[in-house]
Design a protein around this motif. Structure first.
Motif, PDB file in Angstrom:
ATOM      1  N   ILE A 164       0.856  -1.177   0.000  1.00  0.00           N
ATOM      2  CA  ILE A 164       0.000   0.000   0.000  1.00  0.00           C
ATOM      3  C   ILE A 164       0.891   1.225   0.000  1.00  0.00           C
ATOM      4  CG2 ILE A 164      -1.833   1.206   1.246  1.00  0.00           C
ATOM      5  CD1 ILE A 164      -2.247  -1.548   2.696  1.00  0.00           C
ATOM      6  N   SER A 165       0.500   2.206  -0.744  1.00  0.00           N
ATOM      7  CA  SER A 165       1.227   3.461  -0.719  1.00  0.00           C
ATOM      8  C   SER A 165       0.365   4.525  -0.073  1.00  0.00           C
ATOM      9  CB  SER A 165       1.615   3.889  -2.131  1.00  0.00           C
ATOM     10  OG  SER A 165       0.490   4.339  -2.831  1.00  0.00           O
ATOM     11  N   MET A 166       1.023   5.409   0.633  1.00  0.00           N
ATOM     12  CA  MET A 166       0.288   6.500   1.243  1.00  0.00           C
ATOM     13  C   MET A 166       1.137   7.748   1.272  1.00  0.00           C
ATOM     14  SD  MET A 166       0.436   5.326   5.154  1.00  0.00           S
ATOM     15  CE  MET A 166      -0.981   6.383   5.382  1.00  0.00           C
ATOM     16  N   LEU A 167       0.480   8.870   1.397  1.00  0.00           N
ATOM     17  CA  LEU A 167       1.197  10.131   1.443  1.00  0.00           C
ATOM     18  C   LEU A 167       1.329  10.597   2.878  1.00  0.00           C
ATOM     19  CD1 LEU A 167      -0.497  11.913  -1.585  1.00  0.00           C
ATOM     20  CD2 LEU A 167       1.874  11.190  -1.457  1.00  0.00           C
ATOM     21  N   LEU A 168       2.555  10.967   3.224  1.00  0.00           N
ATOM     22  CA  LEU A 168       2.824  11.441   4.573  1.00  0.00           C
ATOM     23  C   LEU A 168       3.380  12.852   4.529  1.00  0.00           C
ATOM     24  CD1 LEU A 168       4.595   8.254   5.918  1.00  0.00           C
ATOM     25  CD2 LEU A 168       2.317   9.022   6.551  1.00  0.00           C
ATOM     26  N   ASP A 169       2.985  13.590   5.498  1.00  0.00           N
ATOM     27  CA  ASP A 169       3.498  14.953   5.613  1.00  0.00           C
ATOM     28  C   ASP A 169       4.832  14.912   6.349  1.00  0.00           C
ATOM     29  OD1 ASP A 169       3.963  17.593   5.919  1.00  0.00           O
ATOM     30  OD2 ASP A 169       1.999  18.078   6.770  1.00  0.00           O
ATOM     31  N   SER A 170       5.899  15.181   5.632  1.00  0.00           N
ATOM     32  CA  SER A 170       7.242  15.061   6.212  1.00  0.00           C
ATOM     33  C   SER A 170       7.579  16.210   7.156  1.00  0.00           C
ATOM     34  CB  SER A 170       8.284  14.965   5.105  1.00  0.00           C
ATOM     35  OG  SER A 170       8.185  16.088   4.263  1.00  0.00           O
ATOM     36  N   SER A 171       6.729  17.203   7.230  1.00  0.00           N
ATOM     37  CA  SER A 171       6.983  18.308   8.150  1.00  0.00           C
ATOM     38  C   SER A 171       6.582  17.959   9.580  1.00  0.00           C
ATOM     39  CB  SER A 171       6.267  19.576   7.681  1.00  0.00           C
ATOM     40  OG  SER A 171       4.869  19.384   7.712  1.00  0.00           O
ATOM     41  N   ILE A 172       5.789  16.893   9.720  1.00  0.00           N
ATOM     42  CA  ILE A 172       5.413  16.426  11.051  1.00  0.00           C
ATOM     43  C   ILE A 172       6.381  15.320  11.449  1.00  0.00           C
ATOM     44  CG2 ILE A 172       3.549  15.475  12.468  1.00  0.00           C
ATOM     45  CD1 ILE A 172       1.597  16.486  10.240  1.00  0.00           C
ATOM     46  N   THR A 173       7.104  15.507  12.518  1.00  0.00           N
ATOM     47  CA  THR A 173       8.170  14.576  12.868  1.00  0.00           C
ATOM     48  C   THR A 173       7.648  13.239  13.365  1.00  0.00           C
ATOM     49  OG1 THR A 173       8.309  15.663  14.993  1.00  0.00           O
ATOM     50  CG2 THR A 173       9.973  16.258  13.340  1.00  0.00           C
ATOM     51  N   HIS A 174       6.523  13.266  14.041  1.00  0.00           N
ATOM     52  CA  HIS A 174       5.967  12.009  14.512  1.00  0.00           C
ATOM     53  C   HIS A 174       4.473  12.004  14.271  1.00  0.00           C
ATOM     54  CE1 HIS A 174       6.080   8.274  16.882  1.00  0.00           C
ATOM     55  NE2 HIS A 174       4.858   8.613  17.223  1.00  0.00           N
ATOM     56  N   GLN A 175       4.011  10.979  13.595  1.00  0.00           N
ATOM     57  CA  GLN A 175       2.585  10.889  13.338  1.00  0.00           C
ATOM     58  C   GLN A 175       2.104   9.457  13.493  1.00  0.00           C
ATOM     59  OE1 GLN A 175       1.958  12.203   9.171  1.00  0.00           O
ATOM     60  NE2 GLN A 175       4.176  12.370   9.149  1.00  0.00           N
ATOM     61  N   SER A 176       0.925   9.346  14.008  1.00  0.00           N
ATOM     62  CA  SER A 176       0.337   8.038  14.252  1.00  0.00           C
ATOM     63  C   SER A 176      -1.150   8.127  13.974  1.00  0.00           C
ATOM     64  CB  SER A 176       0.617   7.646  15.704  1.00  0.00           C
ATOM     65  OG  SER A 176      -0.344   6.741  16.137  1.00  0.00           O
ATOM     66  N   TYR A 177      -1.610   7.273  13.119  1.00  0.00           N
ATOM     67  CA  TYR A 177      -3.031   7.286  12.784  1.00  0.00           C
ATOM     68  C   TYR A 177      -3.471   5.940  12.227  1.00  0.00           C
ATOM     69  CZ  TYR A 177      -0.913   8.654   8.343  1.00  0.00           C
ATOM     70  OH  TYR A 177      -0.104   8.742   7.249  1.00  0.00           O
ATOM     71  N   ILE A 178      -4.758   5.831  12.004  1.00  0.00           N
ATOM     72  CA  ILE A 178      -5.343   4.595  11.491  1.00  0.00           C
ATOM     73  C   ILE A 178      -5.716   4.802  10.032  1.00  0.00           C
ATOM     74  CG2 ILE A 178      -7.177   2.885  11.758  1.00  0.00           C
ATOM     75  CD1 ILE A 178      -5.586   2.953  14.242  1.00  0.00           C
ATOM     76  N   GLU A 179      -5.270   3.860   9.217  1.00  0.00           N
ATOM     77  CA  GLU A 179      -5.596   3.925   7.795  1.00  0.00           C
ATOM     78  C   GLU A 179      -6.239   2.597   7.394  1.00  0.00           C
ATOM     79  OE1 GLU A 179      -4.690   6.464   5.610  1.00  0.00           O
ATOM     80  OE2 GLU A 179      -4.705   5.524   3.639  1.00  0.00           O
ATOM     81  N   ASP A 180      -7.330   2.677   6.649  1.00  0.00           N
ATOM     82  CA  ASP A 180      -7.959   1.447   6.175  1.00  0.00           C
ATOM     83  C   ASP A 180      -7.230   0.937   4.940  1.00  0.00           C
ATOM     84  OD1 ASP A 180      -9.860   1.394   8.145  1.00  0.00           O
ATOM     85  OD2 ASP A 180     -11.426   2.340   6.942  1.00  0.00           O
ATOM     86  N   CYS A 181      -6.954  -0.349   4.959  1.00  0.00           N
ATOM     87  CA  CYS A 181      -6.313  -0.958   3.808  1.00  0.00           C
ATOM     88  C   CYS A 181      -7.250  -0.863   2.607  1.00  0.00           C
ATOM     89  CB  CYS A 181      -5.976  -2.411   4.106  1.00  0.00           C
ATOM     90  SG  CYS A 181      -5.352  -3.307   2.681  1.00  0.00           S
ATOM     91  N   GLU A 182      -6.703  -0.424   1.479  1.00  0.00           N
ATOM     92  CA  GLU A 182      -7.544  -0.274   0.297  1.00  0.00           C
ATOM     93  C   GLU A 182      -7.888  -1.623  -0.331  1.00  0.00           C
ATOM     94  OE1 GLU A 182      -4.032   0.921  -2.822  1.00  0.00           O
ATOM     95  OE2 GLU A 182      -4.870   2.473  -1.538  1.00  0.00           O
TER      96      GLU A 182
END
Ligand SMILES: [Zn+2]
Length: 49
Positions: free
Chosen positions: A15-33
Motif C-alpha cells: 500500500i502506498s500513502m502520502l505522509l506529511d514530512s513536516s510532522i516529525t511524529h505521526q500516528s493514525y489509522i488507515e484502512d487498507c484499500e
C-alpha cells in the motif's frame, strides 16, 4: 508530502500513502484499500532532508 510504501499485516498487499514530512511524529489509522482492515500507522522522521 512524501510517498511511503508499507505492507498490510492482514493481506500483505503493498500500500502506498502520502505522509506529511513536516510532522516529525505521526500516528493514525488507515484502512487498507485492499482488505479494508484498519492499520495502525506510526511514522517518525528523524532526519528531514
Ligand atoms: Zn489489507
Amino acid at each position: 508530502m512524501i510517498e511511503h510504501f508499507f505492507q498490510c499485516p492482514y493481506c500483505w498487499q503493498d500500500i502506498s500513502m502520502l505522509l506529511d514530512s513536516s510532522i516529525t511524529h505521526q500516528s493514525y489509522i488507515e484502512d487498507c484499500e485492499n482488505c479494508c482492515n484498519p492499520i495502525q500507522i506510526e511514522m517518525s522522521f528523524t532526519d528531514t532532508v
